[in-house]
Design a protein around this motif. Sequence first.
Motif, short mmCIF file in Angstrom:
data_model
loop_
_atom_site.label_atom_id
_atom_site.label_comp_id
_atom_site.label_asym_id
_atom_site.label_seq_id
_atom_site.Cartn_x
_atom_site.Cartn_y
_atom_site.Cartn_z
N ASP A 108 18.05 51.41 71.20
CA ASP A 108 19.46 51.75 71.28
C ASP A 108 20.34 50.50 71.13
O ASP A 108 21.32 50.49 70.39
N HIS A 109 19.94 49.45 71.80
CA HIS A 109 20.67 48.18 71.74
C HIS A 109 20.69 47.63 70.31
O HIS A 109 21.73 47.22 69.79
N PHE A 110 19.53 47.64 69.64
CA PHE A 110 19.46 47.09 68.29
C PHE A 110 20.22 47.98 67.30
O PHE A 110 20.84 47.49 66.36
N GLU B 275 2.93 37.21 74.16
CA GLU B 275 2.62 37.34 72.74
C GLU B 275 3.85 37.02 71.91
O GLU B 275 4.98 37.03 72.41
N SER B 276 3.63 36.79 70.63
CA SER B 276 4.73 36.53 69.71
C SER B 276 5.71 37.72 69.69
O SER B 276 5.28 38.87 69.63
N GLY B 277 6.99 37.40 69.79
CA GLY B 277 8.00 38.44 69.69
C GLY B 277 8.30 39.17 70.98
O GLY B 277 9.04 40.16 70.98
N THR B 278 7.75 38.71 72.11
CA THR B 278 7.99 39.43 73.38
C THR B 278 9.33 39.05 74.02
O THR B 278 9.78 39.72 74.94
N GLY B 279 9.95 37.95 73.56
CA GLY B 279 11.24 37.56 74.13
C GLY B 279 11.18 36.30 74.98
O GLY B 279 11.97 36.15 75.91
N LYS B 280 10.29 35.38 74.63
CA LYS B 280 10.17 34.15 75.42
C LYS B 280 11.44 33.32 75.35
O LYS B 280 11.92 32.81 76.36
N GLU B 281 12.01 33.22 74.15
CA GLU B 281 13.22 32.43 74.03
C GLU B 281 14.41 33.12 74.71
O GLU B 281 15.24 32.48 75.35
N VAL C 190 8.85 43.02 70.54
CA VAL C 190 10.28 43.34 70.40
C VAL C 190 10.79 42.97 69.01
O VAL C 190 11.63 43.66 68.44
N ARG C 191 10.26 41.88 68.45
CA ARG C 191 10.74 41.49 67.12
C ARG C 191 10.43 42.56 66.09
O ARG C 191 11.25 42.86 65.22
N GLU C 192 9.25 43.16 66.18
CA GLU C 192 8.89 44.22 65.24
C GLU C 192 9.83 45.41 65.41
O GLU C 192 10.34 45.98 64.44
N SER D 88 4.40 29.12 75.20
CA SER D 88 3.17 29.03 74.43
C SER D 88 2.67 30.43 74.19
O SER D 88 2.75 31.26 75.08
N ASN D 89 2.21 30.73 72.99
CA ASN D 89 1.50 32.01 72.88
C ASN D 89 0.00 31.79 72.73
O ASN D 89 -0.75 32.69 72.39
N ARG D 90 -0.42 30.55 73.00
CA ARG D 90 -1.84 30.31 73.17
C ARG D 90 -2.18 30.29 74.66
O ARG D 90 -1.31 30.07 75.48
N THR E 291 9.03 31.61 58.93
CA THR E 291 8.94 30.77 60.13
C THR E 291 7.95 31.36 61.13
O THR E 291 7.07 30.68 61.64
N HIS E 292 8.10 32.67 61.38
CA HIS E 292 7.24 33.28 62.37
C HIS E 292 5.80 33.37 61.89
O HIS E 292 4.87 33.18 62.66
N ALA E 293 5.63 33.64 60.57
CA ALA E 293 4.27 33.70 60.04
C ALA E 293 3.59 32.35 60.20
O ALA E 293 2.44 32.26 60.63
N GLY F 294 18.24 32.11 65.29
CA GLY F 294 17.29 32.94 66.02
C GLY F 294 17.99 34.01 66.84
O GLY F 294 17.64 34.22 68.00
N GLU F 295 19.01 34.64 66.24
CA GLU F 295 19.49 35.90 66.81
C GLU F 295 20.44 35.80 68.00
O GLU F 295 20.68 34.75 68.54
N SER F 296 20.93 36.92 68.38
CA SER F 296 21.83 37.00 69.53
C SER F 296 20.99 36.94 70.81
O SER F 296 19.78 37.07 70.77
N HIS F 297 21.62 36.78 71.94
CA HIS F 297 20.83 36.45 73.12
C HIS F 297 20.91 37.46 74.25
O HIS F 297 20.47 37.20 75.35
N1 LIG Z 1 14.70 41.85 76.29
C1 LIG Z 1 15.28 41.73 75.09
N2 LIG Z 1 16.49 42.26 74.84
C2 LIG Z 1 17.07 42.15 73.65
N3 LIG Z 1 16.51 41.53 72.60
C3 LIG Z 1 15.31 40.97 72.77
C4 LIG Z 1 14.63 41.04 74.02
N4 LIG Z 1 13.45 40.40 73.88
C5 LIG Z 1 13.40 39.96 72.63
N5 LIG Z 1 14.52 40.29 71.94
C6 LIG Z 1 14.78 39.98 70.53
O1 LIG Z 1 13.54 39.98 69.87
C7 LIG Z 1 13.40 38.87 69.01
C8 LIG Z 1 12.24 38.01 69.46
O2 LIG Z 1 12.55 37.41 70.70
P1 LIG Z 1 12.17 35.89 71.00
O3 LIG Z 1 12.49 35.04 69.83
O4 LIG Z 1 12.74 35.52 72.31
O5 LIG Z 1 10.59 36.06 71.11
P2 LIG Z 1 9.47 34.97 71.30
O6 LIG Z 1 8.56 35.47 72.36
O7 LIG Z 1 10.10 33.64 71.51
O8 LIG Z 1 8.72 35.03 69.90
P3 LIG Z 1 7.80 33.90 69.19
O9 LIG Z 1 6.53 33.80 70.00
O10 LIG Z 1 7.51 34.46 67.84
O11 LIG Z 1 8.59 32.65 69.18
C9 LIG Z 1 14.73 38.14 69.04
O12 LIG Z 1 15.52 38.54 67.94
C10 LIG Z 1 15.34 38.58 70.36
O13 LIG Z 1 16.74 38.57 70.29
#
Ligand SMILES: Nc1ncnc2c1ncn2[C@@H]1O[C@H](COP(=O)(O)OP(=O)(O)OP(=O)(O)O)[C@@H](O)[C@H]1O
Length: 443
Positions: free
Chosen positions: A303-305, A149-155, A337-339, A260-262, A407-409, A115-118
Amino acid sequence: MRVMIIGSLAGELGKAARIAIAHGGKLDQADDANTALARLRSDGRFDVVLCELTHNVGAVVRALAAERMAVPVVACGTGDDAEAAAQAIRDGAREFLPLPPDPEVIAAILEAAAGESHAMVVRDPAMQATVRRAEQVAGSEASVLITGESGTGKEVLARHIHRRSRRAGGPFIALNCAAIPDNLLESELFGHEKGAFSGAVARRVGKFEAANGGTLLLDEVSEMDVRLQAKLLRALQEREIDRLGGSAPVRVNVRILATSNRDLPAEVQRGAFREDLYFRLNVVSLRIPSLRERPGDIAALADHFARHYADVNGVPNRALSREALLRLTSHTWRGNVRELENIIHRAVLLADGPQIGIEAIELGPPAQTRGANSAMGGVASLVGRRMVEVERDLIIETLGHTLGNRTHAATILGISIRALRNKLRDYAAHGVAVPPPAAGVAA
Ligand SMILES: Nc1ncnc2c1ncn2[C@@H]1O[C@H](COP(=O)(O)OP(=O)(O)OP(=O)(O)O)[C@@H](O)[C@H]1O
Ligand SMILES: [Mg+2]
């Protein structure tokens, strides 16, 4: 990212191992499946198993399933043994990695599993406020509920809290409750004793014990069934867990973060989520704004991505052109952010000028307006259609939205990955165009 390798490191697999280490992977190697299984049982921190085709991949997958361990298996072998590779996939391997190893494919597999870099990029004041609040509570032992929401960066935010906590030197373990079938989740969380069920040939520790001294992130905690919610509540209250089939509780020292995204209060209202557990988890709550609510982050994230994916793919680092940036800032980011990350990844690969130009930015279809009227229209237009068709369209559309990420779908749809895969196989067999997995490096 921890990888268990089953096979010899003398040949091509050794090269793959070195590449994985270079990408930040931590490796453990076993000469045979039994040794590997013993390690997997006693150390719950592995993220993926890499199994050479010379070993019986199917037997490994079946043993893991029988022991209710949800770690994915990637088969690997020389590319000329196509039949054995196909058999490994039929046997339940998640992916096939051809040897000699391609560094990009290994990076993609590690990324998909981990699940990506952090790194966390934060520029917009709305997001800064959320991060400030997170940092205020990071040092405490309080449970934190992260919503968004999904993809906002919760993890990403959960890992940030862990890094800023007194537990930073301990493990950070994430478990996605939505991606693991109900019958496996209990063993995954709490482990089991030998004989707990017919496949339980030995004791196996769960994520709670693996996270001892550190932080456990329960992703999509709302997807846990009510019976397990009761067990989780007990674990939080008593600071001890019961392994499945165990007779004595085990002390654990774990800080819980949950996402939770509910709408959890709504889940509590309709009786699907225990209220007492909700209050336990929600000592502090953090809401991550959608990317639409923090436009100030778009340029910095892009820019970061761009830099990150230029690195990962070994292509020159290029800046985004003014027009490209304008296009990005005016887009409605339903996938957050994921999109944005997926679009920039593709743009890095497609761009061929000195800059990343607008022609490399391939945005998805425009977001549907979500007003009351359009929602009504949506319902009306569904009437008269068969359930199977509506389900199929929903699944295909969701996959398009996640750029093929299964996985995300599955998470968004609220079904298991296995159920999703079965349906997709069925659609493909009936000639439906299914978006390919992992649009990006691996493809
Ligand atoms: N603030 C941020 N800076 C850099 N990368 C980010 C940031 N927020 C999210 N990302 C990147 O966006 C992607 C989605 O982030 P993350 O998995 O934390 O989202 P999520 O909210 O847990 O999504 P889901 O609800 O689908 O589990 C990851 O690849 C993550 O590295
Ligand atoms: Mg997540």
